[in-house]
Write an enzyme that holds these catalytic residues in place. Structure first.
Site, short mmCIF file in Angstrom:
data_model
loop_
_atom_site.label_atom_id
_atom_site.label_comp_id
_atom_site.label_asym_id
_atom_site.label_seq_id
_atom_site.Cartn_x
_atom_site.Cartn_y
_atom_site.Cartn_z
N ARG A 40 -3.20 -10.18 5.36
CA ARG A 40 -3.57 -10.20 3.88
C ARG A 40 -2.35 -9.53 3.07
O ARG A 40 -2.20 -8.48 2.82
CB ARG A 40 -4.91 -9.38 4.05
CG ARG A 40 -5.61 -9.65 2.41
CD ARG A 40 -6.79 -8.92 2.34
NE ARG A 40 -7.60 -8.96 1.09
CZ ARG A 40 -7.46 -8.03 0.29
NH1 ARG A 40 -6.15 -7.12 0.27
NH2 ARG A 40 -7.74 -7.98 -1.01
N LYS A 53 0.76 -1.33 0.06
CA LYS A 53 0.01 -0.02 0.03
C LYS A 53 0.74 1.38 0.09
O LYS A 53 1.97 1.05 0.24
CB LYS A 53 -1.12 -0.15 1.26
CG LYS A 53 -2.10 -0.91 0.87
CD LYS A 53 -3.16 -0.78 1.93
CE LYS A 53 -4.39 -2.00 1.55
NZ LYS A 53 -5.17 -2.51 2.47
N1 HH2 Z 1 -7.27 -4.24 1.24
C1 HH2 Z 1 -7.72 -4.16 0.21
C2 HH2 Z 1 -8.86 -5.15 -0.35
N2 HH2 Z 1 -9.37 -5.68 0.80
N3 HH2 Z 1 -9.63 -6.49 2.98
C3 HH2 Z 1 -9.19 -6.48 4.08
N4 HH2 Z 1 -9.96 -7.26 5.14
N5 HH2 Z 1 -8.02 -5.64 4.57
C4 HH2 Z 1 -7.40 -4.77 3.89
O1 HH2 Z 1 -6.72 -4.13 4.19
C5 HH2 Z 1 -7.82 -4.98 2.28
C6 HH2 Z 1 -8.89 -5.85 1.89
C7 HH2 Z 1 -7.11 -3.20 -0.94
O2 HH2 Z 1 -5.96 -4.04 -1.50
P1 HH2 Z 1 -6.05 -4.90 -2.88
O3 HH2 Z 1 -7.02 -6.07 -2.68
O4 HH2 Z 1 -4.61 -5.38 -3.10
O5 HH2 Z 1 -6.34 -3.99 -3.98
P2 HH2 Z 1 -7.67 -3.72 -4.85
O6 HH2 Z 1 -8.65 -3.12 -3.73
O7 HH2 Z 1 -7.26 -2.41 -5.65
O8 HH2 Z 1 -8.07 -5.01 -5.46
#
Ligand code: HH2
Length: 394
Positions: free
Chosen positions: A367, A333
């Site tokens: 995660r 992030k």
């Molecule tokens: N962060 C993202 C998505 N889901 N769920 C939880 N529980 N905690 C988090 O910090 C979290 C999450 C965002 O990251 P990512 O899935 O890598 O990216 P994107 O939303 O662009 O798919």
């Protein structure tokens, strides 16, 4: 500051008594852990800390005796949880809530498990959750796992690297991302969930804010719902989780991905986030979700500026003290880029370091995109904490 347990409690005996009366082990241990009595010596304390502790103990229904620089607090562990829980109207000084949060977290270690629709996932050791975004536009792995075969290959690699759970998402929640419609989200997620359940054998979680997508994924074999809105976006989500007996991640965010950046305005980010999470957790329990189903997540990067994310990691004890396992999702992030100067694809070492920082403050679930790096780093953290099955030490 030291917190020392003086009176021995008897959680094992309580748990056996409850099991003998027909309660299953996970429930029995959770109840026994809360009902066990404990007396704590807290020292050294300055005067403001002593008065804050006395006021907090009275509010939480605990006995409190104080002396010169020390206090003796006695009552049940459940009430002690009430004392450590952040109360924005009368906050405990940081040092005190951190010490109590850490004590409670260590105390819970033995009985810690997460109840999902299909099993109890043990959390004595760090539990790494591999991210599988089946989206064209996720900020770091967008487009990579869109086809079920690519998702399967990615999932197998994550399992080999040590992932304990796979989290499948069909919507990017990066700031300002456009939302797919429900049919499109379902079309992305469901076939991948079905294939993972059939062929990979790890528990599958679905990352969605829509109850219909969650229900379809649960039907296809998923057992956890990871809702970045903390069950606030869709009024039917809590019912879907309750009916399926699914595990649920209640994450903290303000607004939605379109509006959240404008809402990163906190009086005290750690206290505010813990209090808002506690409110969402209370609503989930009131809707009939069992406490053992709930995992809490501070929502790193969601309505948070870089300094907020760092403060939340540092003061995670206030969320741990709410009495549920804690997940963090620092993976690649922006705030890690702000610290290291690295681009998105160069942030895996920083991610592993953030996971370790969170682990040392009580988080249990992580995660991440790069499962191997996180698992290796967290194996060291677990060993330092004596949670690696080797008993720690030399
Ligand atoms: N962060 C993202 C998505 N889901 N769920 C939880 N529980 N905690 C988090 O910090 C979290 C999450 C965002 O990251 P990512 O899935 O890598 O990216 P994107 O939303 O662009 O798919």
């Amino acid at each position: 500051m030291r917190v020392t347990a003086l009176a021995g409690d008897v959680p094992a005996a309580l748990a056996s008594a409850l099991e003998a009366r027909g309660l299953d082990r996970v429930h029995a241990e959770a109840l026994a852990a809360g009902g066990a009595a404990v007396a704590l010596l807290v020292e050294p304390l300055d005067e403001p800390e002593t008065s804050a502790l006395m006021r907090g103990a009275a509010r939480a229904g605990l006995d409190c005796h104080t002396g010169d620089g020390w206090a003796l607090v006695a009552g049940t562990l459940a009430r002690l949880g009430g004392l450590a829980r952040p109360d924005p109207s009368a906050p405990l000084p940081d040092r005190l809530s951190l010490a109590l949060g850490r004590f409670l977290h260590e105390r819970q270690g033995e009985a810690l498990a997460w109840r999902t629709a299909r099993r109890a996932i043990p959390l004595e050791r760090s539990c790494v959750v591999g991210i599988l975004n089946v989206t064209p536009d996720s900020f770091s792995d967008g487009g990579r796992h869109l086809a079920p075969d690519d998702a399967l290959a990615g999932a197998r690699a994550m399992r080999a690297a040590g992932a304990a759970i796979l989290d499948v998402g069909g919507e990017s929640t990066r700031p300002g991302a456009a939302r797919p419609d429900e049919a499109e989200e379902r079309r992305r997620v469901v076939p991948v969930v079905r294939a993972l359940v059939a062929e990979v054998g790890l528990p599958v979680s679905v990352d969605t804010r829509r109850s219909a997508v969650a229900a379809a994924a649960l039907e296809a074999g998923a057992e956890i719902v990871n809702d970045v809105s903390g069950l606030t976006a869709d009024p039917r989500m809590a019912g879907v989780v309750r009916e399926a007996g699914a595990g649920v991640v209640i994450m903290h965010m303000r607004g939605d991905p379109q509006t959240m950046d404008a809402r990163a305005d906190y009086r005290d980010v750690a206290g505010d986030v813990a209090a808002e999470l506690a409110e969402r957790r209370d609503r989930a329990l009131a809707a009939g979700i069992a406490p053992e189903q709930v995992v809490l997540d501070p929502g790193l990067g969601f309505a948070k500026h870089p300094a907020h994310n760092l403060a939340l990691l540092d003061r995670l004890g206030g969320i741990v003290a709410l009495g549920h396992p804690v997940m963090v999702g620092p993976s690649r992030k922006r705030f890690l880029g702000a610290v290291t100067g690295k681009p998105v694809d160069g942030r895996d070492a920083a991610t592993a370091a953030a996971c370790v920082a969170a682990r040392m403050r009580g988080a249990r679930l992580f995660r991440v995109h790069d499962v191997a790096a996180a698992c290796e780093a967290l194996a060291v953290a677990d060993a330092v904490l004596g949670a690696d099955g080797e008993g720690g030490g030399a």
